[in-house]
Design a protein around this motif. Sequence first.
Motif, PDB file in Angstrom:
ATOM      1  N   ALA A   4       6.939   9.096 -26.447  1.00 39.01           N
ATOM      2  CA  ALA A   4       7.948   8.559 -25.538  1.00 39.01           C
ATOM      3  C   ALA A   4       8.169   7.080 -25.838  1.00 39.01           C
ATOM      4  O   ALA A   4       7.233   6.341 -26.134  1.00 39.01           O
ATOM      5  CB  ALA A   4       7.499   8.744 -24.095  1.00 39.01           C
ATOM      6  N   ALA A   5       9.451   6.659 -25.754  1.00 37.99           N
ATOM      7  CA  ALA A   5       9.799   5.255 -25.996  1.00 37.99           C
ATOM      8  C   ALA A   5       9.257   4.387 -24.869  1.00 37.99           C
ATOM      9  O   ALA A   5       9.160   4.817 -23.719  1.00 37.99           O
ATOM     10  CB  ALA A   5      11.312   5.112 -26.098  1.00 37.99           C
ATOM     11  N   ARG A   6       8.911   3.181 -25.199  1.00 39.48           N
ATOM     12  CA  ARG A   6       8.398   2.210 -24.227  1.00 39.48           C
ATOM     13  C   ARG A   6       9.476   1.922 -23.191  1.00 39.48           C
ATOM     14  O   ARG A   6      10.659   1.821 -23.518  1.00 39.48           O
ATOM     15  CB  ARG A   6       8.010   0.935 -24.980  1.00 39.48           C
ATOM     16  CG  ARG A   6       7.768  -0.292 -24.143  1.00 39.48           C
ATOM     17  CD  ARG A   6       6.335  -0.364 -23.653  1.00 39.48           C
ATOM     18  NE  ARG A   6       5.951  -1.707 -23.259  1.00 39.48           N
ATOM     19  CZ  ARG A   6       6.033  -2.172 -22.008  1.00 39.48           C
ATOM     20  NH1 ARG A   6       6.512  -1.434 -21.056  1.00 39.48           N
ATOM     21  NH2 ARG A   6       5.632  -3.392 -21.725  1.00 39.48           N
ATOM     22  N   THR A   7       9.084   1.787 -21.949  1.00 38.44           N
ATOM     23  CA  THR A   7       9.994   1.404 -20.878  1.00 38.44           C
ATOM     24  C   THR A   7       9.402   0.208 -20.132  1.00 38.44           C
ATOM     25  O   THR A   7       8.218  -0.107 -20.283  1.00 38.44           O
ATOM     26  CB  THR A   7      10.238   2.558 -19.887  1.00 38.44           C
ATOM     27  OG1 THR A   7       8.997   2.937 -19.290  1.00 38.44           O
ATOM     28  CG2 THR A   7      10.890   3.755 -20.576  1.00 38.44           C
ATOM     29  N   TRP A   8      10.246  -0.451 -19.336  1.00 44.19           N
ATOM     30  CA  TRP A   8       9.842  -1.635 -18.585  1.00 44.19           C
ATOM     31  C   TRP A   8      10.338  -1.529 -17.157  1.00 44.19           C
ATOM     32  O   TRP A   8      11.378  -0.924 -16.891  1.00 44.19           O
ATOM     33  CB  TRP A   8      10.444  -2.907 -19.191  1.00 44.19           C
ATOM     34  CG  TRP A   8       9.937  -3.222 -20.551  1.00 44.19           C
ATOM     35  CD1 TRP A   8       8.937  -4.072 -20.873  1.00 44.19           C
ATOM     36  CD2 TRP A   8      10.403  -2.691 -21.800  1.00 44.19           C
ATOM     37  NE1 TRP A   8       8.742  -4.106 -22.232  1.00 44.19           N
ATOM     38  CE2 TRP A   8       9.636  -3.266 -22.825  1.00 44.19           C
ATOM     39  CE3 TRP A   8      11.393  -1.768 -22.157  1.00 44.19           C
ATOM     40  CZ2 TRP A   8       9.827  -2.977 -24.169  1.00 44.19           C
ATOM     41  CZ3 TRP A   8      11.583  -1.473 -23.488  1.00 44.19           C
ATOM     42  CH2 TRP A   8      10.796  -2.069 -24.479  1.00 44.19           C
ATOM     43  N   SER A   9       9.605  -2.151 -16.261  1.00 45.74           N
ATOM     44  CA  SER A   9      10.061  -2.273 -14.874  1.00 45.74           C
ATOM     45  C   SER A   9      10.907  -3.539 -14.781  1.00 45.74           C
ATOM     46  O   SER A   9      10.883  -4.391 -15.671  1.00 45.74           O
ATOM     47  CB  SER A   9       8.867  -2.381 -13.926  1.00 45.74           C
ATOM     48  OG  SER A   9       8.219  -3.633 -14.101  1.00 45.74           O
ATOM     49  N   ILE A  10      11.618  -3.684 -13.680  1.00 50.48           N
ATOM     50  CA  ILE A  10      12.424  -4.881 -13.474  1.00 50.48           C
ATOM     51  C   ILE A  10      11.522  -6.126 -13.439  1.00 50.48           C
ATOM     52  O   ILE A  10      11.871  -7.170 -13.983  1.00 50.48           O
ATOM     53  CB  ILE A  10      13.313  -4.760 -12.211  1.00 50.48           C
ATOM     54  CG1 ILE A  10      14.329  -5.909 -12.167  1.00 50.48           C
ATOM     55  CG2 ILE A  10      12.476  -4.679 -10.958  1.00 50.48           C
ATOM     56  CD1 ILE A  10      15.397  -5.731 -11.097  1.00 50.48           C
ATOM     57  N   ALA A  11      10.346  -5.994 -12.832  1.00 53.23           N
ATOM     58  CA  ALA A  11       9.425  -7.124 -12.749  1.00 53.23           C
ATOM     59  C   ALA A  11       8.920  -7.527 -14.135  1.00 53.23           C
ATOM     60  O   ALA A  11       8.772  -8.723 -14.427  1.00 53.23           O
ATOM     61  CB  ALA A  11       8.257  -6.787 -11.830  1.00 53.23           C
ATOM     62  N   LEU A  33      23.826  -4.075 -17.661  1.00 54.45           N
ATOM     63  CA  LEU A  33      22.582  -3.328 -17.807  1.00 54.45           C
ATOM     64  C   LEU A  33      22.709  -2.036 -17.013  1.00 54.45           C
ATOM     65  O   LEU A  33      23.269  -2.027 -15.918  1.00 54.45           O
ATOM     66  CB  LEU A  33      21.385  -4.128 -17.285  1.00 54.45           C
ATOM     67  CG  LEU A  33      21.098  -5.467 -17.959  1.00 54.45           C
ATOM     68  CD1 LEU A  33      19.989  -6.206 -17.221  1.00 54.45           C
ATOM     69  CD2 LEU A  33      20.724  -5.262 -19.411  1.00 54.45           C
ATOM     70  N   THR A  34      22.176  -0.963 -17.555  1.00 54.19           N
ATOM     71  CA  THR A  34      22.258   0.332 -16.870  1.00 54.19           C
ATOM     72  C   THR A  34      20.910   1.041 -16.942  1.00 54.19           C
ATOM     73  O   THR A  34      20.726   1.978 -17.720  1.00 54.19           O
ATOM     74  CB  THR A  34      23.352   1.221 -17.504  1.00 54.19           C
ATOM     75  OG1 THR A  34      23.103   1.308 -18.915  1.00 54.19           O
ATOM     76  CG2 THR A  34      24.741   0.662 -17.279  1.00 54.19           C
ATOM     77  N   PRO A  35      19.973   0.589 -16.123  1.00 58.25           N
ATOM     78  CA  PRO A  35      18.652   1.218 -16.163  1.00 58.25           C
ATOM     79  C   PRO A  35      18.703   2.631 -15.603  1.00 58.25           C
ATOM     80  O   PRO A  35      19.584   2.982 -14.814  1.00 58.25           O
ATOM     81  CB  PRO A  35      17.811   0.314 -15.266  1.00 58.25           C
ATOM     82  CG  PRO A  35      18.787  -0.252 -14.305  1.00 58.25           C
ATOM     83  CD  PRO A  35      20.055  -0.450 -15.093  1.00 58.25           C
ATOM     84  N   GLU A  36      17.748   3.407 -16.035  1.00 54.72           N
ATOM     85  CA  GLU A  36      17.567   4.755 -15.478  1.00 54.72           C
ATOM     86  C   GLU A  36      16.993   4.593 -14.075  1.00 54.72           C
ATOM     87  O   GLU A  36      16.217   3.675 -13.809  1.00 54.72           O
ATOM     88  CB  GLU A  36      16.584   5.528 -16.364  1.00 54.72           C
ATOM     89  CG  GLU A  36      16.246   6.899 -15.875  1.00 54.72           C
ATOM     90  CD  GLU A  36      15.162   7.561 -16.723  1.00 54.72           C
ATOM     91  OE1 GLU A  36      14.644   8.586 -16.266  1.00 54.72           O
ATOM     92  OE2 GLU A  36      14.832   7.047 -17.808  1.00 54.72           O
ATOM     93  N   ARG A  37      17.392   5.464 -13.177  1.00 49.80           N
ATOM     94  CA  ARG A  37      16.845   5.442 -11.815  1.00 49.80           C
ATOM     95  C   ARG A  37      15.918   6.633 -11.649  1.00 49.80           C
ATOM     96  O   ARG A  37      16.275   7.758 -11.936  1.00 49.80           O
ATOM     97  CB  ARG A  37      17.965   5.533 -10.770  1.00 49.80           C
ATOM     98  CG  ARG A  37      18.951   4.406 -10.806  1.00 49.80           C
ATOM     99  CD  ARG A  37      18.337   3.144 -10.267  1.00 49.80           C
ATOM    100  NE  ARG A  37      19.336   2.104 -10.169  1.00 49.80           N
ATOM    101  CZ  ARG A  37      19.423   1.262  -9.188  1.00 49.80           C
ATOM    102  NH1 ARG A  37      18.561   1.296  -8.217  1.00 49.80           N
ATOM    103  NH2 ARG A  37      20.345   0.345  -9.188  1.00 49.80           N
ATOM    104  N   ARG A  38      14.721   6.326 -11.195  1.00 49.72           N
ATOM    105  CA  ARG A  38      13.759   7.384 -10.833  1.00 49.72           C
ATOM    106  C   ARG A  38      13.447   7.158  -9.370  1.00 49.72           C
ATOM    107  O   ARG A  38      12.555   6.388  -9.027  1.00 49.72           O
ATOM    108  CB  ARG A  38      12.500   7.301 -11.688  1.00 49.72           C
ATOM    109  CG  ARG A  38      12.750   7.629 -13.143  1.00 49.72           C
ATOM    110  CD  ARG A  38      11.480   7.631 -13.960  1.00 49.72           C
ATOM    111  NE  ARG A  38      11.786   7.769 -15.382  1.00 49.72           N
ATOM    112  CZ  ARG A  38      10.980   7.412 -16.348  1.00 49.72           C
ATOM    113  NH1 ARG A  38       9.795   6.880 -16.067  1.00 49.72           N
ATOM    114  NH2 ARG A  38      11.328   7.565 -17.592  1.00 49.72           N
ATOM    115  N   GLY A  39      14.224   7.789  -8.516  1.00 54.03           N
ATOM    116  CA  GLY A  39      14.131   7.517  -7.080  1.00 54.03           C
ATOM    117  C   GLY A  39      14.677   6.119  -6.838  1.00 54.03           C
ATOM    118  O   GLY A  39      15.807   5.820  -7.177  1.00 54.03           O
ATOM    119  N   THR A  40      13.858   5.252  -6.270  1.00 56.16           N
ATOM    120  CA  THR A  40      14.283   3.868  -6.020  1.00 56.16           C
ATOM    121  C   THR A  40      13.815   2.908  -7.101  1.00 56.16           C
ATOM    122  O   THR A  40      14.062   1.716  -7.015  1.00 56.16           O
ATOM    123  CB  THR A  40      13.729   3.386  -4.661  1.00 56.16           C
ATOM    124  OG1 THR A  40      12.303   3.461  -4.694  1.00 56.16           O
ATOM    125  CG2 THR A  40      14.273   4.217  -3.512  1.00 56.16           C
TER     126      THR A  40
END
Length: 136
Positions: A4-11, A33-40
Amino acid sequence: MHKAARTWSIAELAAEYEVTLRTIRFYEDRGLLTPERRGTVRVYHPRDRIRLALILRGKRLGFSLDQIAKIVDMYDAEPGEEGQLVYLLDQITHRRAELEQRRQDIDQTLAELAEVESRCHADLHTLRTTQPPAEA
């Protein structure tokens, strides 16, 4: 097996690029920017991270958000990378001309300030050497 590709949080992105969460949300609101949403939770992928770096670089170079958006969005659309580069080169030419004009204006202002300062020093010296001392 596919990793799986690396992902980042907003923080994480905010900390890495030394910007506020609000700044990143603002760029999202503008569609940059168009981040993926996983719930909130927002999940940022490498594409988002690269786009954020490009946005911030564009801001440092003095481009408007509309110009930055056009440059960043052109990569994903026709005419693709070539069109993006041609547009970017045109924007660089305009930005450089603006900065050169600013430099000339600053140089002229500094020269004018130096002239006024020199006259003030001369006038002050004249006043101090031609007036009798104040009585005590």
